[in-house]
Design an enzyme around this catalytic site. Structure first.
Site: not given
Ligand SMILES: Cc1cc2nc3c(=O)[nH]c(=O)nc-3n(C[C@H](O)[C@H](O)[C@H](O)COP(=O)(O)OP(=O)(O)OC[C@H]3O[C@@H](n4cnc5c(N)ncnc54)[C@H](O)[C@@H]3O)c2cc1C
Length: 386
Positions: A121, A155, A239
């Site tokens: 989480g 996940s 990881e």
């Molecule tokens: C299949 C899957 C499983 C997952 N499992 C888990 C889990 O078990 N536990 C958990 O906690 N999370 C989990 N996640 C979440 C995952 O860690 C996040 O989706 C990831 O860290 C990106 O965060 P966000 O989705 O909020 O995107 P955001 O951070 O909002 O990013 C959106 C876009 O903006 C870009 N961006 C953001 N900041 C910057 C920057 N500083 N410079 C340039 N570009 C930037 C990103 O590259 C992306 O293209 C999972 C995600 C997926 C897809």
């Protein structure tokens, strides 16, 4: 860099071969009973948690033996060593490093035995890449923390018994990182609700998790209050430090090459098409580059150094490869590409259609390509922060 293995390491490889010859269930016959028997056998060998200290029930194996073990297991397409994926990948190592004696005794044997699953989480609707901005709040109330807030993309939350959870324990803006604490939470607690999210490939393997006055005993805090960020950095380093990921990619490439032998393009097997051949070779070259970069982490680990930003290079290559391989598999299938699993005449039972829709799992999960590029730019190339 010395690419040769020592006689001791080769002797260990021989032991692994023998064990696999005698015990590996056939690929087509991996029903739950034979996988359970396999899990028991590898646990008895102490190959689950192979590099963990013997005192906690691990194998106490050294890094090179671990490489040999993983290589041989991957070559023979053996089932994973242990069934508690997140427990083995990062929760267990974090508990070993930061946990109390009671926490080690309570959780480590169950992780090694694969008794249940753990979920993670960390991410929130407005805190993904910038994880340290997380808001899910925990307030101390006697010998409990009271948690309120939300997580997302968690996940396997639906099938997990425990969660490693990051919460904010200090509202002081100066405490951005130091205001985060790590809690270990039982998923069937009152005040915790899991709502599955369906992904575009049709599966529901992740969820939103809501906390409403959830009470967590203080004894379930991992590390000190305010130390959660350090616990997480250490957990995620585990990881990212694996070089075994290239074996999965190699297996996909082999299967796609086989697909190119059976599917036809312009009246000939697709594998004879120069464009397809070029892309297969390019993917193979990229995987080899990842293997060699993996050797860089390994060299650092052997010298007792911490694995650093170079793991982002492999994460970035892997993201590109997962997308490229999915697209290539569909292109090879030609007019069968739009068919879905279950459709008549879909090659390999629709495996590649699902594969091509599953790229977010490896491309976004664990840090997006943009974030990896930022790390490479700032920490390897020394470019200014953007
Ligand atoms: C299949 C899957 C499983 C997952 N499992 C888990 C889990 O078990 N536990 C958990 O906690 N999370 C989990 N996640 C979440 C995952 O860690 C996040 O989706 C990831 O860290 C990106 O965060 P966000 O989705 O909020 O995107 P955001 O951070 O909002 O990013 C959106 C876009 O903006 C870009 N961006 C953001 N900041 C910057 C920057 N500083 N410079 C340039 N570009 C930037 C990103 O590259 C992306 O293209 C999972 C995600 C997926 C897809």
């Amino acid at each position: 860099m010395d690419f040769e293995f020592t006689p001791e390491e080769e002797a260990f490889r021989g032991e692994v071969h023998k064990f696999l010859d005698e015990n590996l269930p056939a690929e087509g016959g991996r029903d739950p009973a034979s996988v359970a028997k396999w899990n028991k056998l590898v646990r008895e060998k102490r190959w689950v948690g192979f590099s963990w200290p013997v005192e906690v029930g691990g194998g106490g194996g050294d890094i090179m033996q671990q490489v040999v073990l993983k290589e041989e297991m991957a070559r023979r397409k053996a089932p994973p060593l242990g069934s508690c994926f997140m427990g083995l990948a990062w929760v267990g190592p974090a508990i070993i490093e930061y946990g109390t004696e009671e926490q080690k005794q309570k959780f480590i044997p169950d992780i090694l035995d694969g008794k249940y699953q753990w979920c993670t989480g960390y991410s929130e609707p407005d805190s993904g890449s910038d994880l340290a901005s997380l808001k899910c709040k925990a307030v101390r109330d006697g010998d409990h923390y009271v948690v309120n807030g939300q997580k997302i993309w968690t996940s396997i939350a639906m099938w997990s018994k425990w969660m490693i959870l990051l919460v904010r324990t200090s509202a002081n803006p100066d405490d951005k990182h130091d205001g985060i604490t790590c809690l270990l939470v039982e998923m069937d607690s009152d005040g915790l609700e899991v709502r599955p999210i369906k992904n575009m490939a049709g599966g529901a393997m992740f969820a939103e998790v809501f906390f409403n006055d959830l009470r967590v005993p203080v004894e379930n805090r991992l590390g000190d209050e305010g130390q959660g960020w350090r616990v997480t950095i250490s957990a995620l380093a585990h990881e990212r430090s694996g070089i075994a990921e290239i074996h999965g990619l190699l297996r996909s490439l082999e299967a796609i090459t086989e697909l190119a032998r059976t599917c036809r393009k312009n009246g000939k097997p697709a594998v004879e098409d120069p464009g397809i051949r070029r892309r297969l070779v390019k993917a193979g070259t990229r995987i080899e580059a990842m293997r060699l970069n993996g050797m860089r982490f390994l060299t650092k680990q052997l010298k007792g150094e911490k694995v650093g930003p170079e793991t982002s290079i492999n994460k970035l290559h892997r993201a590109a490869l997962e997308i490229e391989l999915g697209e290539l598999a569909l292109e090879i299938q030609g007019s069968a590409a739009p068919l879905m699993k279950g459709a008549a005449d879909v090659p390999d039972d629709g495996r590649w259609q699902t594969f091509a829709l599953s790229w977010p799992e490896v491309v976004i999960g664990g840090g997006t390509p943009n974030i990896q590029k930022n790390i490479i730019a700032e920490r390897i190339l020394g470019l200014p922060k953007d």
